[in-house]
Design an enzyme around this catalytic site. Structure first.
Site, PDB file in Angstrom:
ATOM      1  N   THR A   1      -5.559  11.191  11.533  1.00  0.00           N
ATOM      2  CA  THR A   1      -6.997  11.546  11.872  1.00  0.00           C
ATOM      3  C   THR A   1      -7.773  10.084  11.617  1.00  0.00           C
ATOM      4  O   THR A   1      -7.268   9.283  11.103  1.00  0.00           O
ATOM      5  CB  THR A   1      -7.685  12.560  10.961  1.00  0.00           C
ATOM      6  OG1 THR A   1      -8.390  13.459  11.753  1.00  0.00           O
ATOM      7  CG2 THR A   1      -8.592  11.990   9.960  1.00  0.00           C
TER       8      THR A   1
ATOM      9  N   LYS B   1     -13.478  17.813  12.153  1.00  0.00           N
ATOM     10  CA  LYS B   1     -13.170  17.184  11.064  1.00  0.00           C
ATOM     11  C   LYS B   1     -14.485  16.768  10.421  1.00  0.00           C
ATOM     12  O   LYS B   1     -14.265  16.162   9.273  1.00  0.00           O
ATOM     13  CB  LYS B   1     -12.185  16.264  11.105  1.00  0.00           C
ATOM     14  CG  LYS B   1     -10.768  16.683  11.756  1.00  0.00           C
ATOM     15  CD  LYS B   1      -9.927  15.553  11.951  1.00  0.00           C
ATOM     16  CE  LYS B   1      -8.928  15.955  13.012  1.00  0.00           C
ATOM     17  NZ  LYS B   1      -8.014  14.919  13.433  1.00  0.00           N
TER      18      LYS B   1
ATOM     19  N   GLY C   1     -16.477  14.180   6.109  1.00  0.00           N
ATOM     20  CA  GLY C   1     -15.465  14.220   6.863  1.00  0.00           C
ATOM     21  C   GLY C   1     -14.008  14.018   6.088  1.00  0.00           C
ATOM     22  O   GLY C   1     -14.073  13.541   5.214  1.00  0.00           O
TER      23      GLY C   1
ATOM     24  N   SER D   1      -5.438   7.744   9.279  1.00  0.00           N
ATOM     25  CA  SER D   1      -4.365   6.883  10.033  1.00  0.00           C
ATOM     26  C   SER D   1      -5.008   5.877  11.141  1.00  0.00           C
ATOM     27  O   SER D   1      -4.443   4.545  10.834  1.00  0.00           O
ATOM     28  CB  SER D   1      -3.360   7.444  10.883  1.00  0.00           C
ATOM     29  OG  SER D   1      -3.954   8.318  11.826  1.00  0.00           O
TER      30      SER D   1
END
Length: 188
Positions: free
Chosen positions: A14, A46, A58, A137
């Site tokens: 994400t 998210k 988030g 990521s």
């Protein structure tokens, strides 16, 4: 159990980025959920409003874990209204010491009109110097892009969207379906 963890591809990725600029704070997140090399969902949300719209959160990591943390944070925000830092420190204490919470695999960014914070399961409550931070990521790609764009005449939302676009071009676990929430800040 270790063999099972090695054989299971795991949830990846994400990208969540926050930009504080020009009297606004923005939190943006991509919508991709992956299981190993497979995209499971393209449009996950998210990023969400908390505390009656006074806080934006988030998450990156396991979805169920993140929802558990959001629920716990909401409870802390009710206990300590308008005290985001205190609520986050109390959540971080619980997250680190509670046997159940310790196993949760997620990170969070939470912001209000004055603070931007990164929360981790190791007890960290971090506040960036620049008003820009990112997790997940693709977080380092989005962070680099946002830091470079911060000096332009782009507003906070445009910086966050462009940073997410750049991260999505580099990180295979990030897509261009962005959810974005904005709050007015005390600065102008």
């Amino acid at each position: 159990m270790a063999d099972q963890a090695q054989n299971f591809p795991g949830w990846h990725g994400t990208t969540i980025v926050t930009v504080r600029k020009g009297g606004k704070v923005v939190v943006a997140g991509d919508g991709q959920v992956s299981l190993g090399p497979t995209v499971i969902k393209h449009s996950a949300k998210k990023v969400r409003l908390l505390a009656g719209g006074k806080v934006i959160g988030g998450f990156a990591g396991a979805t169920a874990d993140a929802f558990t943390l959001f629920e716990r944070l909401e409870a802390k925000l009710e206990q300590y209204p308008d005290q985001l830092m205190r609520a986050c420190v109390e959540l971080a204490k619980d997250w680190r010491t509670d046997r159940y919470l310790r196993r949760l695999e997620a990170m969070m960014i939470v912001v209000d009109k004055t603070d931007s914070l990164v929360l981790t399961g190791t007890g960290d409550v971090l506040s960036p110097d620049s008003g820009i931070t990112a997790i997940g990521s693709g977080g380092n790609y989005a962070l680099s892009a946002a830091l470079a764009l911060q000096e332009t005449d782009m507003d906070a939302e445009a910086v966050a969207r462009k940073a997410m676009e750049i991260a999505a071009k580099i990180c295979v676990y990030t897509n261009e379906q962005v959810t974005l929430e904005t709050l007015a800040t005390d600065e102008s």
